[in-house]
Scaffold this motif. Structure first.
Motif, PDB file in Angstrom:
ATOM      1  N   LYS A   1       0.855  -1.177   0.000  1.00 35.86           N
ATOM      2  CA  LYS A   1       0.000   0.000   0.000  1.00 35.86           C
ATOM      3  C   LYS A   1       0.896   1.233   0.000  1.00 35.86           C
ATOM      4  CE  LYS A   1      -4.118  -1.759   2.011  1.00 35.86           C
ATOM      5  NZ  LYS A   1      -5.288  -1.345   2.736  1.00 35.86           N
ATOM      6  N   PRO A   2       0.929   1.950  -1.114  1.00 32.82           N
ATOM      7  CA  PRO A   2       1.782   3.128  -1.184  1.00 32.82           C
ATOM      8  C   PRO A   2       1.291   4.235  -0.256  1.00 32.82           C
ATOM      9  CG  PRO A   2       0.615   2.792  -3.254  1.00 32.82           C
ATOM     10  CD  PRO A   2       0.225   1.689  -2.344  1.00 32.82           C
ATOM     11  N   ARG A   3       2.253   4.964   0.283  1.00 32.54           N
ATOM     12  CA  ARG A   3       1.938   6.117   1.121  1.00 32.54           C
ATOM     13  C   ARG A   3       1.855   7.359   0.237  1.00 32.54           C
ATOM     14  NH1 ARG A   3       6.497   4.314   4.730  1.00 32.54           N
ATOM     15  NH2 ARG A   3       7.497   6.023   3.653  1.00 32.54           N
ATOM     16  N   ALA A   4       1.471   8.453   0.832  1.00 33.59           N
ATOM     17  CA  ALA A   4       1.314   9.707   0.090  1.00 33.59           C
ATOM     18  C   ALA A   4       2.611  10.107  -0.608  1.00 33.59           C
ATOM     19  CB  ALA A   4       0.851  10.812   1.028  1.00 33.59           C
ATOM     20  N   GLU A   5       3.768   9.825   0.011  1.00 33.86           N
ATOM     21  CA  GLU A   5       5.046  10.212  -0.597  1.00 33.86           C
ATOM     22  C   GLU A   5       5.258   9.513  -1.936  1.00 33.86           C
ATOM     23  OE1 GLU A   5       5.017   8.814   2.563  1.00 33.86           O
ATOM     24  OE2 GLU A   5       5.184  10.646   3.738  1.00 33.86           O
ATOM     25  N   ALA A   6       4.849   8.258  -2.033  1.00 31.67           N
ATOM     26  CA  ALA A   6       5.007   7.516  -3.286  1.00 31.67           C
ATOM     27  C   ALA A   6       4.097   8.098  -4.361  1.00 31.67           C
ATOM     28  CB  ALA A   6       4.712   6.039  -3.072  1.00 31.67           C
ATOM     29  N   TYR A   7       2.856   8.407  -3.996  1.00 35.71           N
ATOM     30  CA  TYR A   7       1.945   9.024  -4.954  1.00 35.71           C
ATOM     31  C   TYR A   7       2.467  10.390  -5.384  1.00 35.71           C
ATOM     32  CZ  TYR A   7      -1.707   5.538  -4.179  1.00 35.71           C
ATOM     33  OH  TYR A   7      -2.426   4.380  -4.122  1.00 35.71           O
ATOM     34  N   CYS A   8       2.988  11.145  -4.443  1.00 38.45           N
ATOM     35  CA  CYS A   8       3.519  12.471  -4.735  1.00 38.45           C
ATOM     36  C   CYS A   8       4.655  12.386  -5.746  1.00 38.45           C
ATOM     37  CB  CYS A   8       3.995  13.104  -3.432  1.00 38.45           C
ATOM     38  SG  CYS A   8       4.456  14.812  -3.568  1.00 38.45           S
ATOM     39  N   TYR A   9       5.551  11.448  -5.514  1.00 36.41           N
ATOM     40  CA  TYR A   9       6.696  11.265  -6.407  1.00 36.41           C
ATOM     41  C   TYR A   9       6.223  10.855  -7.795  1.00 36.41           C
ATOM     42  CZ  TYR A   9      11.416   9.935  -7.793  1.00 36.41           C
ATOM     43  OH  TYR A   9      12.604   9.844  -8.434  1.00 36.41           O
ATOM     44  N   LEU A  10       5.265   9.957  -7.880  1.00 33.64           N
ATOM     45  CA  LEU A  10       4.779   9.474  -9.165  1.00 33.64           C
ATOM     46  C   LEU A  10       4.026  10.574  -9.917  1.00 33.64           C
ATOM     47  CD1 LEU A  10       4.725   7.110 -11.063  1.00 33.64           C
ATOM     48  CD2 LEU A  10       2.699   6.289  -9.908  1.00 33.64           C
ATOM     49  N   VAL A  11       3.209  11.353  -9.231  1.00 32.74           N
ATOM     50  CA  VAL A  11       2.506  12.464  -9.869  1.00 32.74           C
ATOM     51  C   VAL A  11       3.518  13.469 -10.414  1.00 32.74           C
ATOM     52  CG1 VAL A  11       1.032  14.480  -9.408  1.00 32.74           C
ATOM     53  CG2 VAL A  11       0.358  12.224  -8.597  1.00 32.74           C
ATOM     54  N   ASP A  12       4.580  13.716  -9.672  1.00 34.69           N
ATOM     55  CA  ASP A  12       5.622  14.627 -10.125  1.00 34.69           C
ATOM     56  C   ASP A  12       6.307  14.095 -11.376  1.00 34.69           C
ATOM     57  OD1 ASP A  12       7.205  16.976  -9.867  1.00 34.69           O
ATOM     58  OD2 ASP A  12       8.817  15.759  -9.030  1.00 34.69           O
ATOM     59  N   ILE A  13       6.625  12.810 -11.399  1.00 33.59           N
ATOM     60  CA  ILE A  13       7.270  12.198 -12.562  1.00 33.59           C
ATOM     61  C   ILE A  13       6.351  12.281 -13.781  1.00 33.59           C
ATOM     62  CG2 ILE A  13       8.000   9.991 -13.557  1.00 33.59           C
ATOM     63  CD1 ILE A  13       9.069   9.292 -10.756  1.00 33.59           C
ATOM     64  N   LEU A  14       5.094  11.936 -13.605  1.00 33.85           N
ATOM     65  CA  LEU A  14       4.156  12.002 -14.722  1.00 33.85           C
ATOM     66  C   LEU A  14       3.987  13.436 -15.212  1.00 33.85           C
ATOM     67  CD1 LEU A  14       1.462   9.497 -13.429  1.00 33.85           C
ATOM     68  CD2 LEU A  14       3.019   9.151 -15.363  1.00 33.85           C
ATOM     69  N   GLY A  15       3.961  14.374 -14.284  1.00 33.17           N
ATOM     70  CA  GLY A  15       3.847  15.782 -14.671  1.00 33.17           C
ATOM     71  C   GLY A  15       5.043  16.262 -15.455  1.00 33.17           C
ATOM     72  N   CYS A  16       6.225  15.861 -15.051  1.00 32.96           N
ATOM     73  CA  CYS A  16       7.438  16.247 -15.788  1.00 32.96           C
ATOM     74  C   CYS A  16       7.446  15.644 -17.184  1.00 32.96           C
ATOM     75  CB  CYS A  16       8.681  15.811 -15.026  1.00 32.96           C
ATOM     76  SG  CYS A  16       8.981  16.762 -13.542  1.00 32.96           S
ATOM     77  N   GLY A  17       6.810  14.505 -17.342  1.00 36.55           N
ATOM     78  CA  GLY A  17       6.713  13.869 -18.647  1.00 36.55           C
ATOM     79  C   GLY A  17       5.524  14.366 -19.450  1.00 36.55           C
ATOM     80  N   LYS A  18       4.842  15.386 -18.943  1.00 33.76           N
ATOM     81  CA  LYS A  18       3.665  15.977 -19.568  1.00 33.76           C
ATOM     82  C   LYS A  18       2.542  14.959 -19.778  1.00 33.76           C
ATOM     83  CE  LYS A  18       6.174  19.721 -21.469  1.00 33.76           C
ATOM     84  NZ  LYS A  18       6.964  20.196 -22.521  1.00 33.76           N
ATOM     85  N   LEU A  19       2.453  14.009 -18.865  1.00 28.45           N
ATOM     86  CA  LEU A  19       1.384  13.013 -18.876  1.00 28.45           C
ATOM     87  C   LEU A  19       0.352  13.400 -17.825  1.00 28.45           C
ATOM     88  CD1 LEU A  19       3.680   9.869 -19.147  1.00 28.45           C
ATOM     89  CD2 LEU A  19       2.363  10.947 -20.975  1.00 28.45           C
ATOM     90  N   VAL A  20      -0.219  14.580 -18.010  1.00 33.01           N
ATOM     91  CA  VAL A  20      -1.116  15.162 -17.009  1.00 33.01           C
ATOM     92  C   VAL A  20      -2.387  14.331 -16.849  1.00 33.01           C
ATOM     93  CG1 VAL A  20      -2.424  17.232 -16.385  1.00 33.01           C
ATOM     94  CG2 VAL A  20      -0.168  17.451 -17.387  1.00 33.01           C
ATOM     95  N   GLU A  21      -2.926  13.811 -17.955  1.00 32.36           N
ATOM     96  CA  GLU A  21      -4.142  13.005 -17.852  1.00 32.36           C
ATOM     97  C   GLU A  21      -3.902  11.772 -16.979  1.00 32.36           C
ATOM     98  OE1 GLU A  21      -3.015  14.014 -20.929  1.00 32.36           O
ATOM     99  OE2 GLU A  21      -4.518  15.541 -21.363  1.00 32.36           O
ATOM    100  N   GLU A  22      -2.738  11.149 -17.140  1.00 31.34           N
ATOM    101  CA  GLU A  22      -2.403   9.982 -16.325  1.00 31.34           C
ATOM    102  C   GLU A  22      -2.237  10.371 -14.856  1.00 31.34           C
ATOM    103  OE1 GLU A  22      -1.138  10.656 -19.233  1.00 31.34           O
ATOM    104  OE2 GLU A  22      -1.330   8.874 -20.467  1.00 31.34           O
ATOM    105  N   ALA A  23      -1.638  11.540 -14.621  1.00 32.93           N
ATOM    106  CA  ALA A  23      -1.455  12.014 -13.248  1.00 32.93           C
ATOM    107  C   ALA A  23      -2.816  12.282 -12.596  1.00 32.93           C
ATOM    108  CB  ALA A  23      -0.595  13.275 -13.229  1.00 32.93           C
ATOM    109  N   ILE A  24      -3.733  12.877 -13.344  1.00 32.69           N
ATOM    110  CA  ILE A  24      -5.077  13.137 -12.818  1.00 32.69           C
ATOM    111  C   ILE A  24      -5.789  11.821 -12.527  1.00 32.69           C
ATOM    112  CG2 ILE A  24      -7.362  14.054 -13.416  1.00 32.69           C
ATOM    113  CD1 ILE A  24      -5.862  16.289 -14.957  1.00 32.69           C
ATOM    114  N   ARG A  25      -5.659  10.863 -13.437  1.00 30.20           N
ATOM    115  CA  ARG A  25      -6.279   9.555 -13.237  1.00 30.20           C
ATOM    116  C   ARG A  25      -5.731   8.887 -11.971  1.00 30.20           C
ATOM    117  NH1 ARG A  25      -5.016   6.783 -18.031  1.00 30.20           N
ATOM    118  NH2 ARG A  25      -5.967   8.576 -18.976  1.00 30.20           N
ATOM    119  N   LEU A  26      -4.414   8.987 -11.775  1.00 29.81           N
ATOM    120  CA  LEU A  26      -3.793   8.401 -10.583  1.00 29.81           C
ATOM    121  C   LEU A  26      -4.341   9.042  -9.315  1.00 29.81           C
ATOM    122  CD1 LEU A  26      -1.534   6.551  -9.383  1.00 29.81           C
ATOM    123  CD2 LEU A  26      -0.088   8.575  -9.459  1.00 29.81           C
ATOM    124  N   VAL A  27      -4.450  10.374  -9.303  1.00 27.88           N
ATOM    125  CA  VAL A  27      -4.965  11.073  -8.121  1.00 27.88           C
ATOM    126  C   VAL A  27      -6.420  10.695  -7.868  1.00 27.88           C
ATOM    127  CG1 VAL A  27      -5.518  13.350  -7.174  1.00 27.88           C
ATOM    128  CG2 VAL A  27      -3.313  12.961  -8.267  1.00 27.88           C
TER     129      VAL A  27
END
Length: 82
Positions: free
Chosen positions: A30-56
């Motif tokens: 079960k990932p903690r908030a830090e893992a989600y935060c890191y992944l959202v940041d990575i997806l955002g840097c890759g301009k994969l905003v739709e995927e980041a929104i879906r993850l959130v």
């Protein structure tokens, strides 16, 4: 878990979310908030905003904190600025 995510430097950014979901199912982690935060940041840097929104949208509400939403906001700003 963060160590595992950071070890994925050689993998194209689009595969992070796939690996993240497989890791959760395969190992029952079960990932903690830090893992989600890191992944959202990575997806955002890759301009994969739709995927980041879906993850959130799919993450547990108790893990959706200000840092995760702040990274999502930053990703949206980065995406819209270009």
């Amino acid at each position: 878990m963060l160590r595992w995510i950071r070890s994925l430097d050689d993998i194209p950014i689009g595969y992070y979310g796939v690996g993240f979901c497989k890791m959760r199912r395969a190992y029952g982690l079960k990932p903690r908030a830090e893992a989600y935060c890191y992944l959202v940041d990575i997806l955002g840097c890759g301009k994969l905003v739709e995927e980041a929104i879906r993850l959130v949208n799919q993450m547990p509400p108790e893990e959706c904190d200000g840092a995760v939403l702040g990274d999502l906001h930053g990703a949206c700003k980065l995406y819209l600025s270009e």
